[in-house]
Design a protein around this motif. Structure first.
Motif, PDB file in Angstrom:
ATOM      1  N   HIS A 114      10.108   8.506  -1.324  1.00 29.72           N
ATOM      2  CA  HIS A 114       9.652   7.427  -0.432  1.00 29.72           C
ATOM      3  C   HIS A 114       9.143   6.204  -1.211  1.00 29.72           C
ATOM      4  O   HIS A 114       9.379   5.058  -0.812  1.00 29.72           O
ATOM      5  CB  HIS A 114       8.540   7.988   0.464  1.00 29.72           C
ATOM      6  CG  HIS A 114       7.954   7.011   1.415  1.00 29.72           C
ATOM      7  ND1 HIS A 114       8.561   6.661   2.599  1.00 29.72           N
ATOM      8  CD2 HIS A 114       6.811   6.287   1.361  1.00 29.72           C
ATOM      9  CE1 HIS A 114       7.805   5.772   3.227  1.00 29.72           C
ATOM     10  NE2 HIS A 114       6.735   5.518   2.501  1.00 29.72           N
TER      11      HIS A 114
ATOM     12  N   GLY B  14      -5.176  -2.240   7.699  1.00 31.02           N
ATOM     13  CA  GLY B  14      -4.701  -3.376   6.905  1.00 31.02           C
ATOM     14  C   GLY B  14      -4.474  -4.627   7.742  1.00 31.02           C
ATOM     15  O   GLY B  14      -5.095  -5.668   7.504  1.00 31.02           O
TER      16      GLY B  14
ATOM     17  N   THR C   4       6.513  -2.400   5.195  1.00 28.71           N
ATOM     18  CA  THR C   4       6.011  -1.186   5.843  1.00 28.71           C
ATOM     19  C   THR C   4       7.178  -0.209   6.006  1.00 28.71           C
ATOM     20  O   THR C   4       8.339  -0.561   5.778  1.00 28.71           O
ATOM     21  CB  THR C   4       5.362  -1.534   7.199  1.00 28.71           C
ATOM     22  OG1 THR C   4       6.209  -2.448   7.883  1.00 28.71           O
ATOM     23  CG2 THR C   4       4.010  -2.202   6.996  1.00 28.71           C
ATOM     24  N   ASP C   5       6.850   1.031   6.411  1.00 32.94           N
ATOM     25  CA  ASP C   5       7.861   2.082   6.393  1.00 32.94           C
ATOM     26  C   ASP C   5       9.089   1.750   7.247  1.00 32.94           C
ATOM     27  O   ASP C   5       8.962   1.349   8.403  1.00 32.94           O
ATOM     28  CB  ASP C   5       7.240   3.405   6.861  1.00 32.94           C
ATOM     29  CG  ASP C   5       6.289   3.969   5.815  1.00 32.94           C
ATOM     30  OD1 ASP C   5       6.276   3.450   4.684  1.00 32.94           O
ATOM     31  OD2 ASP C   5       5.580   4.935   6.137  1.00 32.94           O
TER      32      ASP C   5
ATOM     33  N   GLY D 162       3.390  -0.923   2.212  1.00 34.67           N
ATOM     34  CA  GLY D 162       2.807  -1.525   3.415  1.00 34.67           C
ATOM     35  C   GLY D 162       1.817  -2.642   3.131  1.00 34.67           C
ATOM     36  O   GLY D 162       1.808  -3.665   3.828  1.00 34.67           O
TER      37      GLY D 162
ATOM     38  N   SER E 251       2.727  -6.386   2.750  1.00 32.85           N
ATOM     39  CA  SER E 251       2.935  -7.322   3.863  1.00 32.85           C
ATOM     40  C   SER E 251       1.735  -8.249   4.022  1.00 32.85           C
ATOM     41  O   SER E 251       1.777  -9.182   4.820  1.00 32.85           O
ATOM     42  CB  SER E 251       3.251  -6.577   5.172  1.00 32.85           C
ATOM     43  OG  SER E 251       2.260  -5.628   5.433  1.00 32.85           O
ATOM     44  N   ASN E 252       0.659  -8.003   3.259  1.00 27.92           N
ATOM     45  CA  ASN E 252      -0.545  -8.857   3.334  1.00 27.92           C
ATOM     46  C   ASN E 252      -0.284 -10.230   2.706  1.00 27.92           C
ATOM     47  O   ASN E 252       0.083 -10.326   1.531  1.00 27.92           O
ATOM     48  CB  ASN E 252      -1.698  -8.144   2.611  1.00 27.92           C
ATOM     49  CG  ASN E 252      -2.994  -8.913   2.721  1.00 27.92           C
ATOM     50  OD1 ASN E 252      -3.163  -9.935   2.073  1.00 27.92           O
ATOM     51  ND2 ASN E 252      -3.890  -8.420   3.547  1.00 27.92           N
TER      52      ASN E 252
ATOM     53  N   GLY F 136      -0.253   3.326   2.041  1.00 26.87           N
ATOM     54  CA  GLY F 136      -1.390   4.070   2.574  1.00 26.87           C
ATOM     55  C   GLY F 136      -1.836   5.193   1.647  1.00 26.87           C
ATOM     56  O   GLY F 136      -3.005   5.568   1.639  1.00 26.87           O
TER      57      GLY F 136
ATOM     58  N   GLY G  54      -4.071   0.844   0.590  1.00 27.58           N
ATOM     59  CA  GLY G  54      -3.944   0.861   2.052  1.00 27.58           C
ATOM     60  C   GLY G  54      -5.013   1.733   2.696  1.00 27.58           C
ATOM     61  O   GLY G  54      -5.576   1.381   3.741  1.00 27.58           O
TER      62      GLY G  54
ATOM     63  N   GLU H 256      -6.765  -8.087   7.787  1.00 27.87           N
ATOM     64  CA  GLU H 256      -6.126  -9.378   7.503  1.00 27.87           C
ATOM     65  C   GLU H 256      -6.360 -10.356   8.662  1.00 27.87           C
ATOM     66  O   GLU H 256      -6.692 -11.526   8.448  1.00 27.87           O
ATOM     67  CB  GLU H 256      -4.622  -9.195   7.255  1.00 27.87           C
ATOM     68  CG  GLU H 256      -3.945 -10.518   6.963  1.00 27.87           C
ATOM     69  CD  GLU H 256      -2.516 -10.393   6.440  1.00 27.87           C
ATOM     70  OE1 GLU H 256      -1.834  -9.426   6.773  1.00 27.87           O
ATOM     71  OE2 GLU H 256      -2.111 -11.287   5.681  1.00 27.87           O
TER      72      GLU H 256
ATOM     73  N   ASP I 159      -7.797   0.791   5.456  1.00 29.07           N
ATOM     74  CA  ASP I 159      -7.986   1.563   6.692  1.00 29.07           C
ATOM     75  C   ASP I 159      -9.441   1.995   6.849  1.00 29.07           C
ATOM     76  O   ASP I 159     -10.007   1.933   7.938  1.00 29.07           O
ATOM     77  CB  ASP I 159      -7.048   2.788   6.695  1.00 29.07           C
ATOM     78  CG  ASP I 159      -5.577   2.385   6.795  1.00 29.07           C
ATOM     79  OD1 ASP I 159      -5.300   1.282   7.311  1.00 29.07           O
ATOM     80  OD2 ASP I 159      -4.712   3.153   6.340  1.00 29.07           O
TER      81      ASP I 159
ATOM     82  N   HIS J 244      10.460   2.346  -1.179  1.00 31.88           N
ATOM     83  CA  HIS J 244       9.700   1.097  -0.996  1.00 31.88           C
ATOM     84  C   HIS J 244      10.175   0.031  -1.993  1.00 31.88           C
ATOM     85  O   HIS J 244      10.346  -1.133  -1.634  1.00 31.88           O
ATOM     86  CB  HIS J 244       8.202   1.348  -1.183  1.00 31.88           C
ATOM     87  CG  HIS J 244       7.505   1.722   0.097  1.00 31.88           C
ATOM     88  ND1 HIS J 244       7.510   0.909   1.204  1.00 31.88           N
ATOM     89  CD2 HIS J 244       6.774   2.811   0.435  1.00 31.88           C
ATOM     90  CE1 HIS J 244       6.819   1.491   2.178  1.00 31.88           C
ATOM     91  NE2 HIS J 244       6.360   2.651   1.745  1.00 31.88           N
TER      92      HIS J 244
HETATM   93  O1  KG4 Z   1       3.962   1.827   3.184  1.00 34.92           O
HETATM   94  P1  KG4 Z   1       3.253   2.086   4.439  1.00 34.92           P
HETATM   95  O2  KG4 Z   1       3.808   1.486   5.711  1.00 34.92           O
HETATM   96  O3  KG4 Z   1       3.114   3.619   4.683  1.00 34.92           O
HETATM   97  C1  KG4 Z   1       2.839   4.492   3.618  1.00 34.92           C
HETATM   98  O4  KG4 Z   1       3.792   4.833   2.884  1.00 34.92           O
HETATM   99  O5  KG4 Z   1       1.638   4.802   3.456  1.00 34.92           O
HETATM  100  O6  KG4 Z   1       1.758   1.583   4.232  1.00 34.92           O
HETATM  101  C2  KG4 Z   1       0.786   1.731   5.222  1.00 34.92           C
HETATM  102  C3  KG4 Z   1      -0.494   1.130   4.711  1.00 34.92           C
HETATM  103  C4  KG4 Z   1      -1.674   1.347   5.665  1.00 34.92           C
HETATM  104  O7  KG4 Z   1      -2.773   1.793   4.924  1.00 34.92           O
HETATM  105  C5  KG4 Z   1      -1.894  -0.042   6.239  1.00 34.92           C
HETATM  106  O8  KG4 Z   1      -3.256  -0.289   6.603  1.00 34.92           O
HETATM  107  C6  KG4 Z   1      -1.473  -0.924   5.088  1.00 34.92           C
HETATM  108  O9  KG4 Z   1      -0.344  -0.288   4.548  1.00 34.92           O
HETATM  109  N1  KG4 Z   1      -1.108  -2.270   5.539  1.00 34.92           N
HETATM  110  C7  KG4 Z   1      -1.744  -3.400   5.172  1.00 34.92           C
HETATM  111  C8  KG4 Z   1      -1.148  -4.464   5.896  1.00 34.92           C
HETATM  112  N2  KG4 Z   1      -0.149  -3.937   6.676  1.00 34.92           N
HETATM  113  C9  KG4 Z   1      -0.143  -2.592   6.439  1.00 34.92           C
HETATM  114  N3  KG4 Z   1      -2.754  -3.595   4.313  1.00 34.92           N
HETATM  115  C10 KG4 Z   1      -3.202  -4.861   4.153  1.00 34.92           C
HETATM  116  N4  KG4 Z   1      -2.694  -5.911   4.826  1.00 34.92           N
HETATM  117  C11 KG4 Z   1      -1.673  -5.779   5.693  1.00 34.92           C
HETATM  118  N5  KG4 Z   1      -1.179  -6.814   6.363  1.00 34.92           N
END
Ligand code: KG4
Ligand code: ZN
Length: 325
Positions: A111, A180, A292-293, A264, A267-268, A137, A163, A184, A167, A115
């Motif tokens: 995974h 996240g 994101t996933d 994820g 995307s910030n 995350g 991440g 933001e 959270d 990414h």
């Molecule tokens: O990669 P992902 O979609 O799933 C995993 O593989 O974990 O990442 C999810 C993580 C979560 O902790 C979420 O809060 C964080 O990415 N995340 C962000 C934003 N969008 C998602 N963190 C900061 N700013 C964002 N805009």
């Protein structure tokens, strides 16, 4: 070569068809976020049940959107880990069933590697070696990528992933789930006025984010946070400051040509902008929906695995604690 990608490692059921590792023909995502938001976090048993309900319709939608038949596909790529075992099992078993029924080759994808391959979906020219910052995350990994499938782990989180820290901070501030995007959003109307610590862990490329989270908790418990937007902005800045500074420092140590941002947290907007501004070399960042996933990134990675002859058998199994290097 068209690849069907399947992703069920966490709380998104996703399927996509990608041509030659770069061109997205379809990218379908069924999110469970509203279901888990009621619990303030992911409930693994609920996640796997939702995957079971969503997986077939999502694959059918991805195939229809791509106007593809099984005969058009060159293979199937599916996430095998890291992730939740019960969730991964749904994707892997459906992928194996299709592979068997349609006589298609299958490849299991990490995974985190997936990414990274979101960066190949924007028609970018990637010039190895590159430094990759994967922030999700469950992971904050700084990786030297020397070629396709060739990784050296330079640093990782010693406690909370980036991440995960977002959270937890959102929960502390009562801003909701997932944290996240909530942090933001709140930070947009705030000032980074609170002093929060940065764990530099000098001499290493490792990260630590539990200290900044605990510092925020102490301020909230002590009644010293009067403005949530300011607290969110301060927290966001503290985490991003460390991520950016340590990533840029690593580019000086290794003769790399580019930085790839992924996961994820990528995307910030502040992280994206700060890294681009601070880096002496080009920074590639996928568009937010590909950070994101999603399954398009899994299909893109699968394409390069097939090209390298990495075909798996039908004994392919999930590896919930799989690492990149
Ligand atoms: O990669 P992902 O979609 O799933 C995993 O593989 O974990 O990442 C999810 C993580 C979560 O902790 C979420 O809060 C964080 O990415 N995340 C962000 C934003 N969008 C998602 N963190 C900061 N700013 C964002 N805009
Ligand atoms: Zn992910």
């Amino acid at each position: 070569m068209k690849i069907l990608g399947i992703e069920t490692s966490c709380d998104e059921t996703a399927a996509a068809v990608v041509e030659d590792g770069a061109k997205i023909l379809s990218n379908q995502i069924a999110s469970q976020v509203e279901i888990h938001a009621r619990h303030g976090g992911i409930v693994p048993e609920v996640a796997s049940r939702q995957h079971t309900l969503a997986i077939i319709p999502i694959i059918e939608q991805a195939m229809a959107e791509a106007k593809a038949t099984w005969g058009d596909l060159g293979g199937i790529a599916v996430t095998i880990g890291p992730g939740l075992a019960g969730s991964l099992l749904v994707g892997v078993n459906v992928a194996k069933a299709i592979a068997l029924a349609q006589g298609l080759p299958i490849t299991g994808v990490n995974h985190l590697e997936g990414h990274l391959y979101a960066n190949w979906l924007a028609n970018n020219t990637i010039d190895f070696p590159v430094i990759c910052l994967i922030v999700s995350g469950g992971h904050s990994d700084l990786v030297l990528m020397r070629g396709h499938g060739d990784y050296v782990l330079l640093g990782r989180t010693r406690d909370d992933a980036a991440g995960e820290a977002f959270d937890k901070a959102a929960r502390i501030l009562g801003l909701g789930y997932p944290g996240g995007p909530a942090i933001e959003q709140a930070a947009r109307s705030g000032q980074a006025s609170l002093q929060l610590p940065r764990a530099w862990l000098k001499g290493t490329s490792d990260f630590s984010f539990s200290g900044v989270k605990t510092a925020l908790l102490r301020l909230v418990e002590g009644g010293r946070v009067s403005n949530k937007a300011d607290a969110a902005a301060s927290f966001q800045e503290a985490v991003i400051d460390v991520l950016v500074t340590k990533t840029v420092a690593a580019t000086g140590e290794y003769r790399v040509k580019q930085i790839l941002l992924a996961g994820g947290v990528a995307s910030n907007e502040l992280l994206r902008q700060s890294l681009v501004q601070s880096s002496p070399i080009p920074v590639l960042v996928p568009e937010p929906v590909l950070c994101t996933d999603n399954a398009a990134m899994i299909a893109a990675c699968g394409y390069y695995r097939f090209r390298a002859g990495k075909v798996d058998g039908l004994d392919l199994d999930v590896i919930p604690s799989l690492r990149l290097a």
